[in-house]
Motif scaffolding. Sequence first.
Motif, mmCIF file in Angstrom:
data_model
loop_
_atom_site.group_PDB
_atom_site.id
_atom_site.type_symbol
_atom_site.label_atom_id
_atom_site.label_comp_id
_atom_site.label_asym_id
_atom_site.label_seq_id
_atom_site.Cartn_x
_atom_site.Cartn_y
_atom_site.Cartn_z
ATOM 1 N N GLU A 251 9.527 3.480 -1.964
ATOM 2 C CA GLU A 251 10.114 2.376 -2.725
ATOM 3 C C GLU A 251 10.061 1.026 -1.963
ATOM 4 O OE1 GLU A 251 10.597 2.116 -5.847
ATOM 5 O OE2 GLU A 251 11.273 0.047 -5.539
ATOM 6 N N LEU A 254 6.617 -0.478 -2.297
ATOM 7 C CA LEU A 254 6.393 -1.001 -3.654
ATOM 8 C C LEU A 254 7.177 -2.287 -3.866
ATOM 9 C CD1 LEU A 254 6.565 2.404 -5.505
ATOM 10 C CD2 LEU A 254 4.592 0.867 -5.508
ATOM 11 N N THR A 329 0.039 -3.189 -8.956
ATOM 12 C CA THR A 329 1.190 -2.516 -8.338
ATOM 13 C C THR A 329 1.682 -1.371 -9.231
ATOM 14 O OG1 THR A 329 1.770 -4.639 -7.372
ATOM 15 C CG2 THR A 329 3.446 -2.921 -7.252
ATOM 16 N N ASP A 330 1.742 -1.625 -10.553
ATOM 17 C CA ASP A 330 2.196 -0.566 -11.476
ATOM 18 C C ASP A 330 1.261 0.637 -11.402
ATOM 19 O OD1 ASP A 330 4.224 -2.193 -12.261
ATOM 20 O OD2 ASP A 330 3.287 -2.832 -14.147
ATOM 21 N N GLU A 333 1.801 2.541 -8.251
ATOM 22 C CA GLU A 333 3.071 3.277 -8.287
ATOM 23 C C GLU A 333 2.899 4.616 -9.006
ATOM 24 O OE1 GLU A 333 6.331 1.232 -10.127
ATOM 25 O OE2 GLU A 333 7.737 2.814 -9.551
#
Length: 366
Positions: A251, A254, A329-330, A333
């Motif tokens: 986390e 990210l 980034t999404d 993830e």
Amino acid sequence: MDERLFRDVIGRFASGVTVISTRSGGTDLGTTASAVSSLSMEPPMLLICMNRSSETGQAIAAEKRFVVNILGEDQAEIAQRFAVKGKDKFTGITIERGDSQLPRIAQALAHLECSVAETAEGGTHLVFLSLVEHARAREGTPLTYYRGQFGRFEETAQEAAYRSLRQRVLNRDLGAGEALDVDQLADELDLERPRVQYALIKLNADGLVERDPDAGWVVTPLEERRAKEAVEVRCMIQTAVAEQVAGNLREPQLAELRAHASAAIDAAARQPLDLEALRIAGRNFHEAFISLAENATLLDVYRRLRIDAIWLRMARGRYARPDYLRTLTDAIETGDVPGAAAALRRHADEVIQMLGETLEDAGGPV
Ligand SMILES: Cc1cc2nc3c(=O)[nH]c(=O)nc-3n(C[C@H](O)[C@H](O)[C@H](O)COP(=O)(O)O)c2cc1C
């Protein structure tokens, strides 16, 4: 030794200003501190000196962990706020948390996350000799402290020469491949030759000027082939990083990518457009992204591409939309490697198209 005299004399040692932060029993603590020094490079260590009466210092003695937040020149208010005792110093301040959950001041110029290796005692203070475990900086200039006053760094003559020459290159007042005569520039800028040399060496590090064996210093041309290759290499590096890390990020990693992506998107949405903030946020994103591979050679190769120089020479209101940083980034993830690769490819294509347009408008290399 008279204490007042000591205070007056040592006050002439100019320093930066930090907030030392930590967390204990679920509470964030922080104090302003200037008694911070680099200690060793191998391993990376620093030391901080904390008054025994400091609650933050007492928490560090117990928890053995802290963050050094180096403040920027516009953060004197934060320095003042953390220089008093109290429980709610963090109210209204944006904080980020790393793996250790320690609070970092988001807007600080730099963060160094440390663990205490040894504690020494000196007079009223505890000295924490500490290992640096994580360090990150953004662009900017520091808040300073000198003789009891906050201040800022004054630009030296050679720094001013650098800025002035940089602006001339970016405005294209100095053309592609144009030879730069050091004597003439020294005359024009009313500076000594070594200061102009200093400015040229810094511009060389930016990728804006280079040494030609015959002509001496010249403005590095923005050439289509070279620039395209650099953009392609970055795309390849980042695609490889995406393959390695997609679906495996923690986390805080990210959160760091998201923070840089948001900073870039905010800069692009600002009126008027803040190109410099956009460039820096974009660069911070790319460096953070490539650092995820934990391969120093890869990061070095990326830095040597000098994508920033391409960006700077092209810019002038032409820029690639930064929304793809969020899409990327999404995808990272959720472990969507094809999605990440597609976002990177679309961006590279957009930059290459803009490059072509820039050079067409200019009628040749700029
Ligand atoms: C510019 C500046 C530098 C300071 N540097 C230090 C320092 O290095 N170490 C320290 O113990 N206190 C330092 N202080 C004082 C602390 O910030 C202050 O005592 C604070 O109230 C301690 O808060 P705490 O008890 O909540 O930790 C500094 C204050 C200022 C304004």
